[in-house]
Design a protein around this motif. Structure first.
Motif, PDB file in Angstrom:
ATOM      1  N   LEU A 323       0.706  -0.781   0.054  1.00  0.00           N
ATOM      2  CA  LEU A 323      -0.253   0.385  -0.385  1.00  0.00           C
ATOM      3  C   LEU A 323       1.115   1.344  -0.239  1.00  0.00           C
ATOM      4  O   LEU A 323       0.770   2.255  -0.310  1.00  0.00           O
ATOM      5  CB  LEU A 323      -0.594  -0.480   1.803  1.00  0.00           C
ATOM      6  CG  LEU A 323      -1.927  -0.561   0.852  1.00  0.00           C
ATOM      7  CD1 LEU A 323      -2.713  -0.977   2.203  1.00  0.00           C
ATOM      8  CD2 LEU A 323      -2.576  -0.516   0.077  1.00  0.00           C
ATOM      9  N   TYR A 324       2.157   1.146   0.686  1.00  0.00           N
ATOM     10  CA  TYR A 324       2.747   2.100   0.244  1.00  0.00           C
ATOM     11  C   TYR A 324       3.164   2.165  -0.865  1.00  0.00           C
ATOM     12  O   TYR A 324       3.336   3.136  -1.479  1.00  0.00           O
ATOM     13  CB  TYR A 324       3.946   1.792   1.659  1.00  0.00           C
ATOM     14  CG  TYR A 324       5.391   2.695   1.398  1.00  0.00           C
ATOM     15  CD1 TYR A 324       5.438   4.384   1.526  1.00  0.00           C
ATOM     16  CD2 TYR A 324       6.461   2.536   0.132  1.00  0.00           C
ATOM     17  CE1 TYR A 324       6.401   5.242   1.217  1.00  0.00           C
ATOM     18  CE2 TYR A 324       7.880   3.201   0.055  1.00  0.00           C
ATOM     19  CZ  TYR A 324       7.568   4.528   0.925  1.00  0.00           C
ATOM     20  OH  TYR A 324       8.381   5.777   0.945  1.00  0.00           O
ATOM     21  N   LYS A 325       3.903   1.043  -1.635  1.00  0.00           N
ATOM     22  CA  LYS A 325       3.942   1.674  -3.080  1.00  0.00           C
ATOM     23  C   LYS A 325       2.871   2.114  -3.619  1.00  0.00           C
ATOM     24  O   LYS A 325       3.242   2.811  -4.481  1.00  0.00           O
ATOM     25  CB  LYS A 325       4.747   0.217  -3.824  1.00  0.00           C
ATOM     26  CG  LYS A 325       4.819   0.338  -5.895  1.00  0.00           C
ATOM     27  CD  LYS A 325       5.884   1.192  -5.678  1.00  0.00           C
ATOM     28  CE  LYS A 325       6.167   0.051  -7.198  1.00  0.00           C
ATOM     29  NZ  LYS A 325       7.525   1.292  -7.267  1.00  0.00           N
ATOM     30  N   LEU A 326       1.910   1.788  -3.654  1.00  0.00           N
ATOM     31  CA  LEU A 326       0.718   2.335  -3.809  1.00  0.00           C
ATOM     32  C   LEU A 326       0.556   3.706  -4.095  1.00  0.00           C
ATOM     33  O   LEU A 326       0.303   4.460  -5.422  1.00  0.00           O
ATOM     34  CB  LEU A 326      -1.017   1.193  -3.844  1.00  0.00           C
ATOM     35  CG  LEU A 326      -1.984   1.860  -4.608  1.00  0.00           C
ATOM     36  CD1 LEU A 326      -2.434   2.168  -5.835  1.00  0.00           C
ATOM     37  CD2 LEU A 326      -3.327   0.925  -3.525  1.00  0.00           C
ATOM     38  N   GLU A 327       0.739   4.120  -2.829  1.00  0.00           N
ATOM     39  CA  GLU A 327       0.752   5.188  -2.802  1.00  0.00           C
ATOM     40  C   GLU A 327       1.791   6.042  -3.740  1.00  0.00           C
ATOM     41  O   GLU A 327       1.700   7.526  -3.607  1.00  0.00           O
ATOM     42  CB  GLU A 327       0.836   5.662  -1.084  1.00  0.00           C
ATOM     43  CG  GLU A 327      -0.742   5.167  -0.273  1.00  0.00           C
ATOM     44  CD  GLU A 327      -0.364   4.909   0.869  1.00  0.00           C
ATOM     45  OE1 GLU A 327      -1.417   5.514   2.153  1.00  0.00           O
ATOM     46  OE2 GLU A 327       1.022   4.705   1.538  1.00  0.00           O
ATOM     47  N   ARG A 328       2.728   5.824  -3.275  1.00  0.00           N
ATOM     48  CA  ARG A 328       3.797   5.684  -4.271  1.00  0.00           C
ATOM     49  C   ARG A 328       3.972   6.569  -5.180  1.00  0.00           C
ATOM     50  O   ARG A 328       4.013   7.956  -6.169  1.00  0.00           O
ATOM     51  CB  ARG A 328       5.082   5.366  -3.512  1.00  0.00           C
ATOM     52  CG  ARG A 328       5.733   6.448  -2.324  1.00  0.00           C
ATOM     53  CD  ARG A 328       6.305   6.790  -2.646  1.00  0.00           C
ATOM     54  NE  ARG A 328       7.636   7.302  -2.935  1.00  0.00           N
ATOM     55  CZ  ARG A 328       7.854   8.541  -3.484  1.00  0.00           C
ATOM     56  NH1 ARG A 328       7.072   9.371  -3.268  1.00  0.00           N
ATOM     57  NH2 ARG A 328       8.378   8.369  -4.318  1.00  0.00           N
ATOM     58  N   GLN A 329       2.746   4.986  -6.004  1.00  0.00           N
ATOM     59  CA  GLN A 329       3.026   5.132  -8.053  1.00  0.00           C
ATOM     60  C   GLN A 329       1.603   6.662  -7.831  1.00  0.00           C
ATOM     61  O   GLN A 329       1.859   6.742  -8.568  1.00  0.00           O
ATOM     62  CB  GLN A 329       2.393   3.818  -8.172  1.00  0.00           C
ATOM     63  CG  GLN A 329       2.335   4.421  -9.271  1.00  0.00           C
ATOM     64  CD  GLN A 329       3.195   3.268 -10.198  1.00  0.00           C
ATOM     65  OE1 GLN A 329       4.476   3.927  -9.918  1.00  0.00           O
ATOM     66  NE2 GLN A 329       3.100   2.295 -10.967  1.00  0.00           N
ATOM     67  N   ILE A 330       0.767   6.785  -7.071  1.00  0.00           N
ATOM     68  CA  ILE A 330      -0.296   7.131  -7.185  1.00  0.00           C
ATOM     69  C   ILE A 330      -0.103   8.658  -7.415  1.00  0.00           C
ATOM     70  O   ILE A 330       0.110   9.980  -7.983  1.00  0.00           O
ATOM     71  CB  ILE A 330      -1.097   7.230  -6.115  1.00  0.00           C
ATOM     72  CG1 ILE A 330      -2.002   6.771  -6.624  1.00  0.00           C
ATOM     73  CG2 ILE A 330      -2.615   8.199  -6.339  1.00  0.00           C
ATOM     74  CD1 ILE A 330      -3.176   5.744  -5.860  1.00  0.00           C
ATOM     75  N   CYS A 331       1.058   9.179  -6.582  1.00  0.00           N
ATOM     76  CA  CYS A 331       1.555  10.364  -6.143  1.00  0.00           C
ATOM     77  C   CYS A 331       3.028  10.648  -7.673  1.00  0.00           C
ATOM     78  O   CYS A 331       2.244  11.812  -8.165  1.00  0.00           O
ATOM     79  CB  CYS A 331       2.889  10.639  -4.834  1.00  0.00           C
ATOM     80  SG  CYS A 331       3.810  11.885  -5.284  1.00  0.00           S
ATOM     81  N   LEU A 332       3.474   9.730  -7.833  1.00  0.00           N
ATOM     82  CA  LEU A 332       4.399  10.063  -8.592  1.00  0.00           C
ATOM     83  C   LEU A 332       3.157  10.383 -10.160  1.00  0.00           C
ATOM     84  O   LEU A 332       3.605  11.462 -11.449  1.00  0.00           O
ATOM     85  CB  LEU A 332       4.962   8.663  -9.206  1.00  0.00           C
ATOM     86  CG  LEU A 332       5.946   8.953  -8.185  1.00  0.00           C
ATOM     87  CD1 LEU A 332       6.436   7.581  -8.549  1.00  0.00           C
ATOM     88  CD2 LEU A 332       6.726  10.080  -7.662  1.00  0.00           C
ATOM     89  N   LEU A 333       2.299   9.531 -10.324  1.00  0.00           N
ATOM     90  CA  LEU A 333       1.530   9.306 -11.700  1.00  0.00           C
ATOM     91  C   LEU A 333       0.643  10.555 -11.430  1.00  0.00           C
ATOM     92  O   LEU A 333       0.154  11.424 -12.921  1.00  0.00           O
ATOM     93  CB  LEU A 333       0.726   8.365 -11.382  1.00  0.00           C
ATOM     94  CG  LEU A 333       1.293   7.185 -12.217  1.00  0.00           C
ATOM     95  CD1 LEU A 333       0.208   6.414 -12.084  1.00  0.00           C
ATOM     96  CD2 LEU A 333       2.281   7.408 -13.482  1.00  0.00           C
ATOM     97  N   ASN A 334       0.494  11.719 -10.700  1.00  0.00           N
ATOM     98  CA  ASN A 334       0.061  12.667 -10.341  1.00  0.00           C
ATOM     99  C   ASN A 334       0.304  13.302 -10.155  1.00  0.00           C
ATOM    100  O   ASN A 334       0.096  15.166 -11.506  1.00  0.00           O
ATOM    101  CB  ASN A 334      -0.843  12.694  -9.111  1.00  0.00           C
ATOM    102  CG  ASN A 334      -2.069  12.253  -8.922  1.00  0.00           C
ATOM    103  OD1 ASN A 334      -2.968  12.551  -9.554  1.00  0.00           O
ATOM    104  ND2 ASN A 334      -2.780  11.589  -7.364  1.00  0.00           N
ATOM    105  N   HIS A 335       2.342  13.225 -10.102  1.00  0.00           N
ATOM    106  CA  HIS A 335       3.346  14.944 -11.081  1.00  0.00           C
ATOM    107  C   HIS A 335       3.195  14.687 -11.847  1.00  0.00           C
ATOM    108  O   HIS A 335       3.005  15.898 -12.965  1.00  0.00           O
ATOM    109  CB  HIS A 335       4.646  14.635 -10.318  1.00  0.00           C
ATOM    110  CG  HIS A 335       4.276  14.798  -9.031  1.00  0.00           C
ATOM    111  ND1 HIS A 335       4.857  16.633  -9.339  1.00  0.00           N
ATOM    112  CD2 HIS A 335       4.814  14.482  -7.542  1.00  0.00           C
ATOM    113  CE1 HIS A 335       4.725  16.563  -7.224  1.00  0.00           C
ATOM    114  NE2 HIS A 335       5.141  15.358  -6.143  1.00  0.00           N
ATOM    115  N   ALA A 336       2.910  13.526 -13.156  1.00  0.00           N
ATOM    116  CA  ALA A 336       3.302  13.274 -14.084  1.00  0.00           C
ATOM    117  C   ALA A 336       1.950  13.953 -14.796  1.00  0.00           C
ATOM    118  O   ALA A 336       1.362  14.093 -16.009  1.00  0.00           O
ATOM    119  CB  ALA A 336       3.401  11.835 -14.667  1.00  0.00           C
ATOM    120  N   ALA A 337       0.884  14.241 -14.043  1.00  0.00           N
ATOM    121  CA  ALA A 337      -0.656  14.569 -15.032  1.00  0.00           C
ATOM    122  C   ALA A 337      -0.950  16.184 -14.509  1.00  0.00           C
ATOM    123  O   ALA A 337      -2.000  16.047 -14.749  1.00  0.00           O
ATOM    124  CB  ALA A 337      -1.393  13.496 -14.315  1.00  0.00           C
TER     125      ALA A 337
END
Length: 528
Positions: A323-337
């Motif tokens: 779930l930490y990985k999921l939160e980090r992934q959502i963070c990074l993809l939101n940055h990209a978006a």
């Protein structure tokens, strides 16, 4: 992903028939209970995967009319009205002389299922695209299995199946709000370790699609795991969420039902009868244990008796790291978006979770990450190989990674690979068994920190290669307490050892690619 591929996927998805989500127990009621408790089939999973030969309601009505007749035989009735699932076991062995790598590459077609094969009125949940199953009795898509299977699909150049699987998982999240344990109606009430974020990374790395295309699905999966968290106060729990004394949230495995698992109905009833707790409490714990993917292990129990299972009382290392990985992934993809505020929110959530993991799950005394019993406010002292997941995810510090790697070697490393736990319980997710996904996460986790893991990889490949040379197949799990040259298939648990086998194939294929000089690359199927 090209526009043409997107359009094709959308057309395929739109054509998927709406699933009837009634489970076999809901649909067949007292007939279901009679079949499972009287053990019409040796394996409890057989009946829930059967295909009715007529209208299910009509079958139930006929049963009610006839069940009390003199001479009525339940087994005859069931075999007259249901077709058992097809067995594929004979297709999992190689012809003499076939190499281990070629065996794995040739099995992908055998293990692939097609949407047009889905029969009506059965427990299978329709999917838009082809998918790969583990093998044996596991003839449907499984969530966390699939990530490790995908590692091998990528190395075999099967990007077509990677793309199909990507679309299937997106479809499941869009349709049900989460990825079920598997695409069966009786699995809908739970998920499995949330590895979709890892899949998305793999899809992008292999050029199958752009990770950002899956951001809405990652958010939806996150909402499933965190449902109700915003209303919790310290000490409160709701579904997957436990609120700690400082207000931070860690997660546990959970199933929304508290009845016996339908695919293991009789086994669960007999297990619960051995406990002094209310039966529905035991059923919930068994279901939550199945949601963990570690079904079953002393990891979830007080001692070695399965009737003492307490899964929902435990904050697991692996789940919270995923779930930490999921939160980090959502963070990074939101940055990209370009969604800066959303990115900052998920960055903060990931940091809060990381601090909670450090505080609750890191053991300075053991030099390793341990599951935590939140009800008893103490760590679970027996080490298991989930302690490698913080390294696999990249959450550990370098010192923590070094010490955890040493603990794994000192306490779990065996002749044939990495052990699952320190306990010998008779359950399959304990000693003496080793499992492919646990080897991979430990090996990759150590290498993330430049820690040599070649010994683990070599021991595991020797184990897999040795059994392949003698029996011409790969299996679900292995006994790893023996010398790898004398490998045996694993045992314990509720069902016989299964051949196939998806995640063993995937991890082995990846490791063979990474070490082309390993002698397992030369392993040949036995002569007959």
């Amino acid at each position: 992903m090209s526009d043409d591929t997107k359009r094709h996927n959308e057309e395929r998805t739109a054509s998927v028939p709406k699933a009837d989500t009634l489970t076999p127990a809901d649909r067949y009621q007292e007939l279901f209970i009679a079949v499972q408790m009287e053990r019409v089939f040796d394996d409890s999973k057989t009946f829930v995967d059967c295909v009715p030969r007529g209208d299910p309601e009509g079958i139930l009505d006929t049963y009610r009319e006839r069940c009390d007749d003199e001479g009525f035989r339940l087994s005859d009735f069931v075999h007259a009205h249901f077709d058992p699932p097809q067995k594929h076991t004979s297709h999992y062995t190689s012809p003499p002389g076939q190499s281990l790598k070629d065996h794995i590459d040739s099995l992908w077609g055998v293990l692939t299922r097609h949407p047009h094969q889905h029969p009506p009125n059965a427990s299978i949940l329709p999917l838009p695209n082809d998918y790969v199953v583990p093998g044996g009795r596991f003839a449907e898509l499984y969530y966390w299995d699939s990530y490790f299977t995908m590692l091998g699909l990528a190395e075999s150049g099967r990007h077509d199946l990677l793309a199909s699987m990507a679309n299937n998982f997106a479809y499941l999240i869009d349709t049900y709000g989460h990825v079920p344990n598997g695409n069966r109606t009786y699995y809908l009430s739970r998920s499995q370790p949330p590895v979709f974020a890892l899949m998305v990374e793999l899809f992008e790395d292999k050029g199958v699609c752009k990770a950002i295309e899956y951001l809405p699905r990652l958010r939806k999966e996150y909402n499933y795991w965190m449902a109700g968290a915003e209303d919790l106060r310290p000490g409160d729990t709701r579904r997957h969420c436990v609120c700690l004394d400082d207000g931070s949230i860690l997660n546990r495995y959970w199933d929304d039902r508290d009845s016996p698992r339908e695919e293991s109905y009789r086994e669960d009833v007999l297990t619960a009868r051995k406990s002094s707790r209310p039966l529905h409490h035991v059923y919930r714990e068994l279901r939550a244990g199945a949601a963990s993917g570690w079904d079953f292990s002393s990891r979830w129990c007080d001692g070695t008796e399965l009737s003492t299972i307490r899964t929902t009382s435990i904050l697991p290392v692996d789940l919270n790291c995923f779930l930490y990985k999921l939160e980090r992934q959502i963070c990074l993809l939101n940055h990209a978006a370009g969604q800066r505020k959303q990115a900052e929110k998920f960055q903060q959530r990931a940091e809060i979770r990381k601090q909670a993991i450090e505080r609750m799950l890191w053991s300075e005394h053991d030099g390793a990450y341990l599951d935590y019993d939140w009800e008893r406010d103490r760590p679970r002292e027996a080490l298991n190989s989930a302690t490698a997941v913080p390294l696999f995810i990249g959450l550990a510090s370098r010192d923590q990674a070094r010490r955890t790697a040493q603990a794994l070697r000192d306490r779990l490393l065996c002749e044939g690979g990495l052990g699952t736990s320190e306990q010998l319980s008779g359950q399959q997710w304990d000693q003496p068994n080793g499992w492919a996904p646990l080897q991979w996460m430990a090996i990759r986790g150590m290498r993330n920190y430049d820690i040599d893991a070649d010994d683990i990889a070599c021991r595991w490949l020797r184990t897999v290669g040795s059994l392949y040379k003698r029996q011409s197949k790969l299996v679900e799990k292995y006994v790893i307490t023996h010398d790898g040259e004398n490998a045996e298939g694993g045992g314990g648990g509720e069902y016989p050892l299964q051949d196939g086998f998806g995640w063993t194939n995937g991890v082995t294929r990846r490791l063979l690619h990474e070490d082309p000089g390993n002698e397992a690359n030369e392993a040949k199927a036995a002569s007959r």
